[in-house]
Design a protein around this motif. Structure first.
Motif, mmCIF file in Angstrom:
data_model
loop_
_atom_site.group_PDB
_atom_site.id
_atom_site.type_symbol
_atom_site.label_atom_id
_atom_site.label_comp_id
_atom_site.label_asym_id
_atom_site.label_seq_id
_atom_site.Cartn_x
_atom_site.Cartn_y
_atom_site.Cartn_z
ATOM 1 N N THR A 25 49.162 37.378 53.808
ATOM 2 C CA THR A 25 47.865 36.407 53.937
ATOM 3 C C THR A 25 48.340 35.478 54.944
ATOM 4 O OG1 THR A 25 47.263 36.829 51.844
ATOM 5 C CG2 THR A 25 46.301 34.945 52.938
ATOM 6 N N ASP A 26 47.168 35.283 55.998
ATOM 7 C CA ASP A 26 47.722 34.246 56.963
ATOM 8 C C ASP A 26 46.495 33.213 56.836
ATOM 9 O OD1 ASP A 26 47.920 32.608 59.280
ATOM 10 O OD2 ASP A 26 47.633 34.485 60.464
ATOM 11 N N GLY A 27 46.708 32.049 56.133
ATOM 12 C CA GLY A 27 45.570 31.266 55.690
ATOM 13 C C GLY A 27 45.324 31.314 54.318
ATOM 14 N N ASP A 28 44.273 30.762 53.765
ATOM 15 C CA ASP A 28 44.139 30.497 52.238
ATOM 16 C C ASP A 28 44.090 31.748 51.727
ATOM 17 O OD1 ASP A 28 44.530 27.915 52.626
ATOM 18 O OD2 ASP A 28 42.384 27.234 52.564
ATOM 19 N N VAL A 29 43.978 31.815 50.528
ATOM 20 C CA VAL A 29 43.850 33.082 49.654
ATOM 21 C C VAL A 29 42.529 32.958 49.007
ATOM 22 C CG1 VAL A 29 44.758 34.639 47.627
ATOM 23 C CG2 VAL A 29 46.375 33.462 48.924
ATOM 24 N N LEU A 30 41.348 33.493 49.428
ATOM 25 C CA LEU A 30 40.146 33.654 48.844
ATOM 26 C C LEU A 30 39.687 34.577 47.691
ATOM 27 C CD1 LEU A 30 38.746 33.466 52.252
ATOM 28 C CD2 LEU A 30 39.148 31.535 50.925
ATOM 29 N N GLU A 31 38.813 34.426 47.109
ATOM 30 C CA GLU A 31 38.204 35.110 45.828
ATOM 31 C C GLU A 31 38.313 36.478 46.262
ATOM 32 O OE1 GLU A 31 34.444 35.277 43.024
ATOM 33 O OE2 GLU A 31 34.499 33.620 44.196
ATOM 34 N N ASP A 32 37.527 37.149 47.296
ATOM 35 C CA ASP A 32 37.746 38.159 47.793
ATOM 36 C C ASP A 32 38.954 38.991 48.153
ATOM 37 O OD1 ASP A 32 34.962 38.212 47.782
ATOM 38 O OD2 ASP A 32 34.724 37.989 49.792
ATOM 39 N N ASN A 33 39.867 38.083 48.313
ATOM 40 C CA ASN A 33 41.350 38.817 48.595
ATOM 41 C C ASN A 33 42.009 38.876 47.463
ATOM 42 O OD1 ASN A 33 41.826 35.882 50.838
ATOM 43 N ND2 ASN A 33 41.158 37.964 51.346
ATOM 44 N N ALA A 34 41.954 38.059 46.374
ATOM 45 C CA ALA A 34 42.189 38.210 44.985
ATOM 46 C C ALA A 34 41.615 39.197 44.339
ATOM 47 C CB ALA A 34 41.910 36.761 44.135
ATOM 48 N N ARG A 35 40.353 39.488 44.595
ATOM 49 C CA ARG A 35 39.711 40.546 43.893
ATOM 50 C C ARG A 35 40.102 41.869 44.343
ATOM 51 N NH1 ARG A 35 36.007 39.609 40.982
ATOM 52 N NH2 ARG A 35 35.103 37.843 42.065
ATOM 53 N N ALA A 36 40.369 41.917 45.670
ATOM 54 C CA ALA A 36 40.968 43.244 46.233
ATOM 55 C C ALA A 36 42.244 43.791 45.611
ATOM 56 C CB ALA A 36 40.908 43.058 47.718
ATOM 57 N N LEU A 37 43.087 42.511 45.514
ATOM 58 C CA LEU A 37 44.367 42.863 44.915
ATOM 59 C C LEU A 37 44.508 43.120 43.530
ATOM 60 C CD1 LEU A 37 47.470 42.781 45.423
ATOM 61 C CD2 LEU A 37 47.538 40.100 44.995
ATOM 62 N N VAL A 38 43.586 42.681 42.600
ATOM 63 C CA VAL A 38 43.352 42.891 41.328
ATOM 64 C C VAL A 38 42.672 44.348 41.099
ATOM 65 C CG1 VAL A 38 41.990 42.184 39.202
ATOM 66 C CG2 VAL A 38 43.368 40.375 40.462
ATOM 67 N N ASP A 39 41.808 44.749 41.801
ATOM 68 C CA ASP A 39 41.213 45.996 41.879
ATOM 69 C C ASP A 39 42.564 47.224 42.077
ATOM 70 O OD1 ASP A 39 38.787 44.880 41.158
ATOM 71 O OD2 ASP A 39 38.071 45.381 43.125
ATOM 72 N N ALA A 40 43.322 46.803 43.124
ATOM 73 C CA ALA A 40 44.701 47.741 43.321
ATOM 74 C C ALA A 40 45.352 47.600 42.249
ATOM 75 C CB ALA A 40 45.257 47.304 44.613
ATOM 76 N N PHE A 41 45.674 46.665 41.293
ATOM 77 C CA PHE A 41 46.514 46.494 40.310
ATOM 78 C C PHE A 41 45.900 47.707 39.191
ATOM 79 C CE2 PHE A 41 47.930 41.780 40.917
ATOM 80 C CZ PHE A 41 48.712 42.062 41.942
ATOM 81 N N GLN A 42 44.627 47.211 38.979
ATOM 82 C CA GLN A 42 44.167 47.762 37.914
ATOM 83 C C GLN A 42 43.966 49.616 38.380
ATOM 84 O OE1 GLN A 42 42.662 46.657 35.100
ATOM 85 N NE2 GLN A 42 42.854 48.772 34.641
ATOM 86 N N ARG A 43 43.898 49.921 39.594
ATOM 87 C CA ARG A 43 43.762 51.348 39.966
ATOM 88 C C ARG A 43 45.389 51.956 39.788
ATOM 89 N NH1 ARG A 43 45.398 52.907 44.320
ATOM 90 N NH2 ARG A 43 45.199 50.916 45.454
ATOM 91 N N LEU A 44 46.277 51.149 40.008
ATOM 92 C CA LEU A 44 47.686 51.752 39.662
ATOM 93 C C LEU A 44 47.962 51.805 38.203
ATOM 94 C CD1 LEU A 44 49.723 49.853 42.584
ATOM 95 C CD2 LEU A 44 49.302 52.368 42.292
ATOM 96 N N THR A 45 47.335 50.779 37.487
ATOM 97 C CA THR A 45 47.574 50.595 35.986
ATOM 98 C C THR A 45 46.803 51.980 35.392
ATOM 99 O OG1 THR A 45 47.459 48.313 36.021
ATOM 100 C CG2 THR A 45 46.884 49.394 34.055
ATOM 101 N N ASP A 46 45.780 52.138 35.907
ATOM 102 C CA ASP A 46 45.006 53.287 35.275
ATOM 103 C C ASP A 46 45.517 54.867 35.688
ATOM 104 O OD1 ASP A 46 43.069 51.499 34.486
ATOM 105 O OD2 ASP A 46 41.466 52.089 35.974
ATOM 106 N N SER A 47 46.574 54.768 36.555
ATOM 107 C CA SER A 47 46.824 55.958 37.173
ATOM 108 C C SER A 47 48.543 56.125 36.240
ATOM 109 C CB SER A 47 47.423 56.009 38.629
ATOM 110 O OG SER A 47 48.218 55.155 38.941
ATOM 111 N N GLY A 48 48.776 55.180 35.478
ATOM 112 C CA GLY A 48 49.980 55.174 34.900
ATOM 113 C C GLY A 48 51.183 54.909 35.867
#
Length: 141
Positions: A25-48
C-alpha cells in the motif's frame, strides 16, 4: 499520523505461485483495500489452503476506521494463519498489532504476526511458518 500522499494512492494485492498473499500500500489503507484483502483470505480459507500474508508496509499510511471495521468483521469467518510485515513504521506496527489483538479476542484464533526490516527476512519466516503448519496437520491426521 497519516501518510501525506493521496489516500489509497496505490494498493497491490496478488496471490503468488506458492499461495502466499502479497500486499503493498502506498498511502492510507481504505475500506475497499481491506475488503479485497478479506475476500482473498476467505477464498483461501474456503479452499482449505494456508492463509499466509506478506505485507510491504514501507509506504503504508494510516488504516482508516472503515478499513479497521472491515478487517474485524471479515476475519470472524476467514482464517489467517500468519502475517509477515516488512518495512513498517512504528505506528503501522502498533496498528497492526491492535487489529490482530482485537481479532484474537473476537474469534479466539491467534494468527502469528511478525515484523521485519527486509522482505527476505519476512519471506523466510513465512516459509518456516508454512512448514510448521504442515507438520502440525500431519501430526493431527
Amino acid at each position: 499520523m497519516s501518510d501525506p500522499r493521496a489516500a489509497g494512492a496505490r494498493f497491490e494485492l496478488r496471490e503468488e505461485p506458492d499461495g502466499t498473499l502479497f500486499i503493498a500500500t502506498d498511502g492510507d489503507v481504505l475500506e475497499d483495500n481491506a475488503r479485497a484483502l478479506v475476500d482473498a483470505f476467505q477464498r483461501l480459507t474456503d479452499s482449505g489452503r494456508d492463509v499466509l500474508l506478506i505485507a510491504d508496509a514501507r509506504r503504508c499510511g494510516a488504516v482508516t476506521p472503515s478499513a479497521r471495521k472491515v478487517y474485524l468483521d471479515g476475519l470472524r469467518s476467514a482464517r489467517l494463519d500468519a502475517i509477515a510485515i516488512f518495512g513498517a513504521s512504528f505506528s503501522v506496527r502498533v496498528m497492526a498489532t491492535l487489529i490482530m489483538k482485537s481479532i484474537n479476542l473476537l474469534t479466539e484464533r491467534f494468527p502469528l504476526i511478525m515484523c521485519f526490516e527486509t522482505e527476505a527476512e519476512a519471506r523466510a519466516c513465512l516459509l518456516a511458518q508454512r512448514e510448521a503448519l504442515r507438520a502440525r496437520r500431519r501430526i493431527q491426521a
